[in-house]
Write a protein that holds these residues in place. Structure first.
Motif, PDB file in Angstrom:
ATOM      1  N   ALA A 676       0.829  -1.209   0.000  1.00  8.38           N
ATOM      2  CA  ALA A 676       0.000   0.000   0.000  1.00  8.38           C
ATOM      3  C   ALA A 676       0.860   1.255   0.000  1.00  8.38           C
ATOM      4  O   ALA A 676       0.448   2.298  -0.523  1.00  8.38           O
ATOM      5  CB  ALA A 676      -0.924  -0.001   1.210  1.00  8.38           C
ATOM      6  N   ALA A 677       2.054   1.171   0.583  1.00  6.95           N
ATOM      7  CA  ALA A 677       2.955   2.326   0.625  1.00  6.95           C
ATOM      8  C   ALA A 677       3.845   2.403  -0.603  1.00  6.95           C
ATOM      9  O   ALA A 677       4.646   3.337  -0.723  1.00  6.95           O
ATOM     10  CB  ALA A 677       3.811   2.273   1.885  1.00  6.95           C
ATOM     11  N   GLY A 678       3.753   1.415  -1.491  1.00  3.65           N
ATOM     12  CA  GLY A 678       4.598   1.409  -2.681  1.00  3.65           C
ATOM     13  C   GLY A 678       6.047   1.107  -2.380  1.00  3.65           C
ATOM     14  O   GLY A 678       6.945   1.578  -3.084  1.00  3.65           O
ATOM     15  N   ALA A 679       6.302   0.317  -1.372  1.00  7.57           N
ATOM     16  CA  ALA A 679       7.670   0.026  -0.938  1.00  7.57           C
ATOM     17  C   ALA A 679       7.993  -1.434  -1.177  1.00  7.57           C
ATOM     18  O   ALA A 679       7.118  -2.302  -1.101  1.00  7.57           O
ATOM     19  CB  ALA A 679       7.844   0.360   0.542  1.00  7.57           C
ATOM     20  N   GLY A 680       9.260  -1.709  -1.440  1.00  3.62           N
ATOM     21  CA  GLY A 680       9.754  -3.063  -1.493  1.00  3.62           C
ATOM     22  C   GLY A 680      10.254  -3.463  -0.123  1.00  3.62           C
ATOM     23  O   GLY A 680      11.090  -2.772   0.468  1.00  3.62           O
ATOM     24  N   VAL A 701      13.478  -1.906   4.567  1.00  2.88           N
ATOM     25  CA  VAL A 701      13.152  -1.202   3.328  1.00  2.88           C
ATOM     26  C   VAL A 701      14.402  -0.460   2.902  1.00  2.88           C
ATOM     27  O   VAL A 701      14.992   0.282   3.695  1.00  2.88           O
ATOM     28  CB  VAL A 701      11.974  -0.224   3.524  1.00  2.88           C
ATOM     29  CG1 VAL A 701      11.783   0.624   2.274  1.00  2.88           C
ATOM     30  CG2 VAL A 701      10.693  -0.972   3.854  1.00  2.88           C
ATOM     31  N   ALA A 702      14.817  -0.691   1.681  1.00  2.00           N
ATOM     32  CA  ALA A 702      16.042  -0.081   1.153  1.00  2.00           C
ATOM     33  C   ALA A 702      17.234  -0.362   2.064  1.00  2.00           C
ATOM     34  O   ALA A 702      18.093   0.486   2.279  1.00  2.00           O
ATOM     35  CB  ALA A 702      15.854   1.423   0.965  1.00  2.00           C
ATOM     36  N   GLY A 703      17.254  -1.553   2.638  1.00  2.00           N
ATOM     37  CA  GLY A 703      18.365  -1.957   3.474  1.00  2.00           C
ATOM     38  C   GLY A 703      18.325  -1.470   4.897  1.00  2.00           C
ATOM     39  O   GLY A 703      19.197  -1.837   5.699  1.00  2.00           O
ATOM     40  N   GLN A 704      17.337  -0.648   5.279  1.00  2.00           N
ATOM     41  CA  GLN A 704      17.251  -0.111   6.632  1.00  2.00           C
ATOM     42  C   GLN A 704      16.108  -0.785   7.408  1.00  2.00           C
ATOM     43  O   GLN A 704      15.047  -1.063   6.844  1.00  2.00           O
ATOM     44  CB  GLN A 704      17.029   1.399   6.609  1.00  2.00           C
ATOM     45  CG  GLN A 704      18.191   2.176   6.006  1.00  2.00           C
ATOM     46  CD  GLN A 704      18.044   3.671   6.246  1.00  2.00           C
ATOM     47  OE1 GLN A 704      17.435   4.100   7.207  1.00  2.00           O
ATOM     48  NE2 GLN A 704      18.627   4.464   5.355  1.00  2.00           N
ATOM     49  N   VAL A 705      16.373  -1.042   8.681  1.00  2.00           N
ATOM     50  CA  VAL A 705      15.357  -1.665   9.540  1.00  2.00           C
ATOM     51  C   VAL A 705      14.272  -0.651   9.856  1.00  2.00           C
ATOM     52  O   VAL A 705      14.550   0.428  10.395  1.00  2.00           O
ATOM     53  CB  VAL A 705      15.990  -2.201  10.834  1.00  2.00           C
ATOM     54  CG1 VAL A 705      14.916  -2.799  11.739  1.00  2.00           C
ATOM     55  CG2 VAL A 705      17.056  -3.245  10.528  1.00  2.00           C
ATOM     56  N   VAL A 706      13.026  -0.989   9.545  1.00  2.00           N
ATOM     57  CA  VAL A 706      11.897  -0.093   9.798  1.00  2.00           C
ATOM     58  C   VAL A 706      10.878  -0.715  10.750  1.00  2.00           C
ATOM     59  O   VAL A 706       9.844  -0.110  11.023  1.00  2.00           O
ATOM     60  CB  VAL A 706      11.194   0.307   8.484  1.00  2.00           C
ATOM     61  CG1 VAL A 706      12.131   1.104   7.585  1.00  2.00           C
ATOM     62  CG2 VAL A 706      10.665  -0.938   7.761  1.00  2.00           C
ATOM     63  N   ASP A 732       7.505   1.353  11.160  1.00  2.00           N
ATOM     64  CA  ASP A 732       7.510   2.815  11.153  1.00  2.00           C
ATOM     65  C   ASP A 732       7.054   3.277   9.779  1.00  2.00           C
ATOM     66  O   ASP A 732       7.822   3.223   8.810  1.00  2.00           O
ATOM     67  CB  ASP A 732       8.919   3.320  11.478  1.00  2.00           C
ATOM     68  CG  ASP A 732       8.980   4.837  11.623  1.00  2.00           C
ATOM     69  OD1 ASP A 732       8.100   5.522  11.075  1.00  2.00           O
ATOM     70  OD2 ASP A 732       9.923   5.335  12.268  1.00  2.00           O
ATOM     71  N   LEU A 733       5.803   3.707   9.659  1.00  2.00           N
ATOM     72  CA  LEU A 733       5.259   4.094   8.361  1.00  2.00           C
ATOM     73  C   LEU A 733       5.943   5.347   7.826  1.00  2.00           C
ATOM     74  O   LEU A 733       6.167   5.464   6.613  1.00  2.00           O
ATOM     75  CB  LEU A 733       3.756   4.314   8.476  1.00  2.00           C
ATOM     76  CG  LEU A 733       2.991   4.553   7.172  1.00  2.00           C
ATOM     77  CD1 LEU A 733       3.200   3.401   6.210  1.00  2.00           C
ATOM     78  CD2 LEU A 733       1.513   4.746   7.445  1.00  2.00           C
ATOM     79  N   ASP A 734       6.270   6.290   8.709  1.00  2.00           N
ATOM     80  CA  ASP A 734       6.973   7.494   8.248  1.00  2.00           C
ATOM     81  C   ASP A 734       8.330   7.145   7.658  1.00  2.00           C
ATOM     82  O   ASP A 734       8.760   7.725   6.643  1.00  2.00           O
ATOM     83  CB  ASP A 734       7.146   8.475   9.412  1.00  2.00           C
ATOM     84  CG  ASP A 734       5.835   9.152   9.795  1.00  2.00           C
ATOM     85  OD1 ASP A 734       4.852   8.993   9.049  1.00  2.00           O
ATOM     86  OD2 ASP A 734       5.798   9.831  10.838  1.00  2.00           O
ATOM     87  N   ALA A 738       9.745   7.760   3.816  1.00  2.00           N
ATOM     88  CA  ALA A 738      10.985   8.491   3.560  1.00  2.00           C
ATOM     89  C   ALA A 738      11.954   7.685   2.709  1.00  2.00           C
ATOM     90  O   ALA A 738      12.764   8.265   1.959  1.00  2.00           O
ATOM     91  CB  ALA A 738      11.643   8.872   4.883  1.00  2.00           C
ATOM     92  N   LEU A 739      11.888   6.355   2.790  1.00  2.00           N
ATOM     93  CA  LEU A 739      12.829   5.494   2.067  1.00  2.00           C
ATOM     94  C   LEU A 739      12.275   5.022   0.731  1.00  2.00           C
ATOM     95  O   LEU A 739      12.944   4.270   0.020  1.00  2.00           O
ATOM     96  CB  LEU A 739      13.169   4.269   2.922  1.00  2.00           C
ATOM     97  CG  LEU A 739      13.929   4.549   4.222  1.00  2.00           C
ATOM     98  CD1 LEU A 739      13.954   3.309   5.096  1.00  2.00           C
ATOM     99  CD2 LEU A 739      15.347   5.025   3.916  1.00  2.00           C
TER     100      LEU A 739
END
Length: 844
Positions: A676-680, A701-706, A732-734, A738-739
């Motif tokens: 839904a957030a368009g994230a891998g 997401v993008a290699g960072q722990v969320v 963390d949706l924010d 951001a990523l």
């Protein structure tokens, strides 16, 4: 408001009902709340006690068998019976010859409590002698109501309902904070006149004008000074202060029945004649009044702010420590009242009071509101002052009280009085031509606008380009041209405003963050989850356990005035609230749960003080420097999404076994959030002190722990009385937003045939499947369209400490049909890179 009282100042057409009055007031924007009556049905008449016999009973009680005349001699009683009724009465506060209120058979008292002839204590009681409480006239139930105590001597048989004003009724309206003038008969009568066109007779204008000094009250018969050393918003705490003196009153005189009835309908209890008069005038004119025992005063009155450490015993018997912002009424010995809120005990009017000082003042609304809230002391006076009281009627109100004390209490009013009047003049507001039409959307003529504002009470003058309007003194809410436009729309009828859906201006709409939040909530709800809202308040232990993955010390925001002293901290994680919700639902028999929450968490940095910036004053916009300081004093508040699942997600049914919730479902929920957030999103083995060891995944997401997903630690599930397996996830949706690149490039759908193959690799049991899959995907290259892990085998046939991972691969080329050799070559390239990075070997 009692209808009989309302009718004194505006004409009510014959037959006007409570519903008619409510309907008229609704037309001018006053919301209807309720109606109030005494709920009495006759026959209820005046009776005279002819004789009685006291009869002791076996239960220790003594009753009186009374003979009561309820109709003139030779006439039939109102119930059709004899003129003299035998009545059993348990009260003993009356004598032979007393006039009383008799409820005859067939009458109904509030409750409802029907009255009938009934046998009791060996007699047939043909009716009942009523007390004030039984009639709904007051709370006194110690004895029956003797009419002499009300100063009434009416003929026997007179209708007591009409005699006591119990045939009156009242409408109750909801008064919004900006329309404090409607807390009075004066205000409601004016609004009824606006709604119906009836002639309004201002009760303030009917009061005989007070003879008062023209300037300063310090040189009058009673000296008054205003000394405000700490005005709020630059406004002096008391802009108007009027006094009158009435001597030689008789405080023992009864309050007239009509006044008691009207006060009762207005929700105020009768206390004593002098106090009832001040309350009556407050309801009539909207001006709070306070009376002092003149003989208890020492010197003149000074209105000032409290001194540090100063105390006051108020009328409720409590000693209050005052704040330097509190506005006080004082005499030579000190504080004698909290201005506009409550008087002091030392100068209270009592049974021995003979001389009365009447005070009618106008106090600053903000000052009164703060004092009332600071001391948790709401009162009828403060409720009016904090909304704004007409500063022009203080003198008339004080005089009205003095007149009633003379008429009803036998006092003598001293001529003149004192009046300080320093209220600022209302400033004129320019209302440009066409402004009302443009704002409201209705074509109003200039004459319509002029007449409507004049009807409100404003001084309207035609000037070039529009109208200049000076609002009336009783409408402090009219301060801008938009307020005047609203009055025009209100008086000329809301029904003239068309129902047109406004067109949204282009270039606006939801922000990306808002769209994603709604999309996440919709995706989770569409998958069967239920959105919940938990309180953001937790314990320190909750933050220590759920707010830190590795158990390192964390800092929490503690509330200065927590709703629950056991949970005074703001949450660092959504999971404590979800756990509490699960526990509550399970205790009520709901064992299958799939819930989620979107909410803020509060993540202050350690060793940093928050909330230390100076708070701005409330009546002007803070400067940018103050806003920056306030923002710097707020901890980071990211928006998280939390998920909790337990029990069966799919219940057992014919042909299908139950599917219990577990870590896989938590991972699926995270995938939905990411989609839904368009994230891998990627998962990796992780650890979190609140989650089960070995059943915890880091969300990246993008290699960072969320965030984290997994199963709740068994220790925590046991402490919360939850099932052993509780799947949870929190991200963390924010941080995800951001990523994530907001632009999305759609991949074309392949139309050529695909080639599918399986690949089984043997790796160490401690090697994450995600690492293996990543290597295969990278090694297989562009031809690999899809890769899925379909099996994780551990057992016979494999070396100890190893596992077999089977992947389903789908290959496709955009310009040709792939051959089996090309697909196999790509698969082996992926296996080779996996072997290089993870030591994987193709399983034979």
């Amino acid at each position: 408001m009692p209808l009989s009282w309302l009718a004194e100042y505006v004409d009510l057409p014959p037959g006007t009902s409570l519903e008619d009055v409510h309907a008229a007031l609704v037309r001018v924007g006053l919301e209807e709340e309720d109606v109030h009556t005494f709920d009495l049905e006759g026959p209820i008449v005046v009776g005279e006690v002819l004789e009685f016999v006291e009869e002791p009973q076996s239960n220790g009680k003594t009753i009186r068998w009374c003979q009561v005349r309820v109709a003139p001699e030779g006439e039939t009683a109102a119930d059709g019976g004899e003129a003299v009724h035998g009545i059993v009465c348990g009260a003993r506060n009356f004598l032979v010859g007393d006039k009383v209120v008799v409820t005859l058979p067939g009458s109904v008292l509030p409750g409802p409590f029907p009255i009938a002839a009934r046998k009791t204590y060996g007699h047939v009681s043909d009716g009942m002698i009523a007390s004030a409480r039984e009639l709904g006239l007051g709370e006194d139930h110690d004895g029956i109501l003797r009419l002499s105590t009300l100063g009434i001597d009416a003929p026997v048989g007179t209708d007591a309902i009409a005699l006591l004003g119990l045939d009156d009724a009242a409408v109750e309206i909801n008064v919004t904070p900006d329309r404090g003038y409607a807390f009075s008969i004066r205000g409601v009568a004016r609004e009824y006149a606006h709604a119906t066109g009836a002639v309004f007779r201002d009760p303030a204008g009917q009061v005989e004008a007070a003879t008062v000094p023209a300037e300063d009250g310090a040189d009058s018969a009673f000296p008054v000074r205003v000394h405000d050393s700490a005005p709020i918003r630059g406004r002096v705490g008391a802009s108007v202060f009027a006094t009158r003196i009435v001597r030689d009153i008789d405080p023992s005189r009864p309050t007239p029945a009509w006044m008691i009835a009207r006060l009762k309908l207005a929700g105020i209890r009768s206390l004593s004649l002098p106090v009832d008069i001040t309350n009556y005038v407050m309801l009539e004119l909207g001006q709070p009044i306070h009376g002092y025992d003149l003989d208890a005063l020492q010197g003149g009155i000074v209105v000032r702010r409290a001194q540090p450490g100063e105390t006051l015993e108020t009328l409720d018997g409590k000693v209050r420590t005052l704040d330097p912002e509190d506005l006080l009424i004082t005499d030579d010995r000190g504080a004698i009242g909290l201005a506009g809120v409550m008087g002091g005990a030392e100068t209270e009017i009592g049974d021995a009071t003979r001389n009365v000082l009447i005070e009618a003042a106008n106090f600053d609304p903000v000052s009164i509101a703060r004092t009332a809230r600071r001391h948790k002391l709401p009162s009828e006076a403060s409720k009016r002052f904090e909304r704004g009281v007409d500063p022009s009627i203080a003198g008339a109100a004080a005089t009205r009280v003095a007149q009633l004390l003379v008429d009803l209490a036998g006092g003598t009013a001293e001529p003149g009085g004192s009046l300080i009047h320093e209220a600022p003049e209302r400033e004129a507001i320019l209302l440009p031509d066409g402004y009302v039409t443009e704002l409201i959307g209705v074509e109003y003529t200039t004459d319509e606008v002029h007449d409507a504002l004049a009807e409100v009470g404003g001084r309207v003058t035609r000037v070039d380009g529009g109208l200049e309007v000076v609002p009336p003194t009783w409408r402090p809410d009219l301060t801008a041209k938009a307020d005047l436009a609203e009055e025009v729309a209100r008086l000329l009828g809301y029904d003239r405003i068309p129902s047109v859906l406004p067109v949204a201006p282009p270039g606006r709409g939801l922000t990306r963050s808002q769209r994603v939040r709604r999309g996440v909530a919709d995706a989770l709800a569409a998958a069967g989850a239920t959105e919940v809202l938990a309180f953001p308040f937790v314990t320190d232990d909750d933050n220590a356990v759920y707010g830190s993955a590795d158990g390192s010390p964390v800092s929490s925001v503690k509330l200065a005035n927590a709703l629950d002293a056991s949970a005074p901290f703001l949450r660092r994680s959504l999971l404590p609230g979800l756990v509490g919700i699960a526990r509550r639902n399970l205790s009520r028999g709901l064992t299958d749960l799939d819930v989620f929450e979107l909410g803020l968490v509060f993540l202050p940095e350690r060793d940093r003080a928050y909330g230390t910036a100076e708070l701005p004053i409330g009546w002007e916009r803070p400067s940018e420097a103050i806003l920056d300081a306030l923002n710097a004093g707020i901890p980071r508040q990211p928006r998280h999404v939390g998920v909790l699942l337990t029990g069966d997600l799919s219940p057992k049914q014919p042909g299908r076994v139950a599917e219990a919730a577990g870590i896989a479902d938590a991972l699926d929920a995270v995938r939905r959030i990411a989609h839904a957030a368009g994230a891998g999103v990627e998962f990796a083995q992780g650890t979190h002190q609140a989650l089960h060891p070995g059943r915890t995944a880091e969300v990246r997401v993008a290699g960072q722990v969320v965030g984290y997903a997994g199963e709740l630690h068994p220790r925590l599930t046991a402490e919360a009385d939850l099932p052993r397996v509780v799947a949870v996830a929190e991200v963390d949706l924010d941080a995800i937003l951001a990523l994530t690149d907001p632009s999305v490039e759609a991949r074309p759908i392949g139309t050529l045939p695909a080639a599918t193959q399986d690949l089984s690799l043997v790796v160490g049991a401690d090697v994450p499947a995600a690492r293996v899959a990543e290597a295969v995907r990278e090694g297989a290259g562009e031809l690999l369209e899809d890769l899925r892990l379909v099996d994780d085998y551990r057992g016979p046939g494999l070396p100890e400490g190893a596992k077999s991972l089977t992947f389903a691969l789908r290959f496709r080329a955009a310009d040709r049909t792939l051959t089996a050799a090309e697909a196999s070559e790509a698969k082996l390239a992926g296996a080779a890179l996996a072997a290089e990075r993870t030591g994987a070997a193709i399983r034979d």
